[in-house]
Design an enzyme around this catalytic site. Sequence first.
Site, PDB file in Angstrom:
ATOM      1  N   GLU A  80       0.847  -1.192   0.000  1.00  0.00           N
ATOM      2  CA  GLU A  80       0.000   0.000   0.000  1.00  0.00           C
ATOM      3  C   GLU A  80       0.878   1.234   0.000  1.00  0.00           C
ATOM      4  OE1 GLU A  80      -0.572   2.359   2.595  1.00  0.00           O
ATOM      5  OE2 GLU A  80       0.438   1.432   4.301  1.00  0.00           O
ATOM      6  N   ARG A 129      -5.447  -1.173   4.219  1.00  0.00           N
ATOM      7  CA  ARG A 129      -5.122  -0.709   2.872  1.00  0.00           C
ATOM      8  C   ARG A 129      -4.374  -1.760   2.047  1.00  0.00           C
ATOM      9  NH1 ARG A 129      -3.877   3.793   6.106  1.00  0.00           N
ATOM     10  NH2 ARG A 129      -1.643   3.360   5.952  1.00  0.00           N
ATOM     11  N   SER A 165       9.176   5.386   4.485  1.00  0.00           N
ATOM     12  CA  SER A 165       8.277   6.452   4.920  1.00  0.00           C
ATOM     13  C   SER A 165       9.017   7.778   4.851  1.00  0.00           C
ATOM     14  CB  SER A 165       7.797   6.173   6.349  1.00  0.00           C
ATOM     15  OG  SER A 165       6.915   7.168   6.798  1.00  0.00           O
ATOM     16  N   HIS A 178       7.246   6.357  18.555  1.00  0.00           N
ATOM     17  CA  HIS A 178       6.350   6.636  17.433  1.00  0.00           C
ATOM     18  C   HIS A 178       5.181   7.506  17.868  1.00  0.00           C
ATOM     19  CE1 HIS A 178       3.094   6.122  14.467  1.00  0.00           C
ATOM     20  NE2 HIS A 178       4.110   6.224  13.627  1.00  0.00           N
ATOM     21  N   PHE A 194       2.660  15.415  14.856  1.00  0.00           N
ATOM     22  CA  PHE A 194       2.048  15.680  13.558  1.00  0.00           C
ATOM     23  C   PHE A 194       0.592  16.119  13.741  1.00  0.00           C
ATOM     24  CE2 PHE A 194      -0.471  14.043   9.936  1.00  0.00           C
ATOM     25  CZ  PHE A 194       0.043  14.874   8.948  1.00  0.00           C
ATOM     26  N   HIS A 217       4.328   7.296   2.339  1.00  0.00           N
ATOM     27  CA  HIS A 217       4.992   6.030   2.661  1.00  0.00           C
ATOM     28  C   HIS A 217       4.531   4.939   1.709  1.00  0.00           C
ATOM     29  CE1 HIS A 217       1.589   4.720   5.598  1.00  0.00           C
ATOM     30  NE2 HIS A 217       1.574   3.878   4.578  1.00  0.00           N
TER      31      HIS A 217
END
Length: 330
Positions: free
Chosen positions: A118, A153, A191, A271, A278, A295
């Site tokens: 994906e 995805r 990514s 993470h 973000f 990514h």
Amino acid sequence: MPPGWSPPVPAWMSVFEGNVHSVSMSVIGCQHDEGQDVAGFLGDLKEAAADADIVDFARSSDADGRQQTVGILYWLNPDDSARWAESDRFGAFWNKHAAAAEYGVFREMVNIPLERSETLFSGPEHDHGMSRKRVSLEGPVDRHMYWGGMRDRIPLSANDPLEAGGPIRVVEEDGERISVEAHENLCIIRSGQDWTLTEGVQREEYLEQIEPVLKAGMRFLRDKGDEVGCYSCRYMRELDHGFADAERSFGLAYFRTMADLENWAEHHPTHLAIFNKFLEIAPKYGPALQLRLWHEVSVLPAGRQLAEYVRCSPGTGLLGGIAMQAAEPA
């Protein structure tokens, strides 16, 4: 997906030609001392890779102070990639640099069925990585920004748990040269961040707030990735085709399984710091966000996945998986 889910920021997925079912990716690199001139390696690689559909160049630093300088090559037809790997052109390049004692070299060659892959982009105009050869876009998509969205995805995940099968296997070992094969469902993530178009406050926010926590997360995966099932992680600065630093970077990491990647993403503080920073910044800009994020995640079948290392450190690429397996209790 949570009921009634509406993502806080938009995202798009790449669509490829209907006759493209698998993409080949090769990471061809040298591992060298900091400051060592590897322009000859890069120039030869650029010439040798002229037949690839896409070529990116990048550099990274290892935990032991060495550096890796690589080309990442894509083909939309795996048969073309296989022919190139067996060609006199690549053979001459590889043999020349494998014999150069002043640095190590490696090649990681994988085939990515699109049903196992994906892509995701923060804007419809972004076209990094393999997606520079896409033909259209899907989106904005709602299958993102929740834990489990990545798995949703990947088409094959609808009926396959994509669990690891067996260990990374040493195929051949001859002095300073070692070849390995990946196990079933090895997970690769590339990514990236592109801040080329950022200005003013948005540029400051990326460089002063987002990038520091991103670098901390990448260092954790590089130095202590075995704690979360990550075999290796390269945090790489992209190079332009004149081999100067571009305002683009990406992490290239190999995880034992997608479940290991998911667990790090959802639960590990390194993470979560990236994710939360973000979310603190991006939603206030909406479609005016200048930072480009993207990514590609792939879960590989066993077979036609081969890596070779000559004079490389034990944690380089898939060698990190060999080291991690050796440290596990019998």
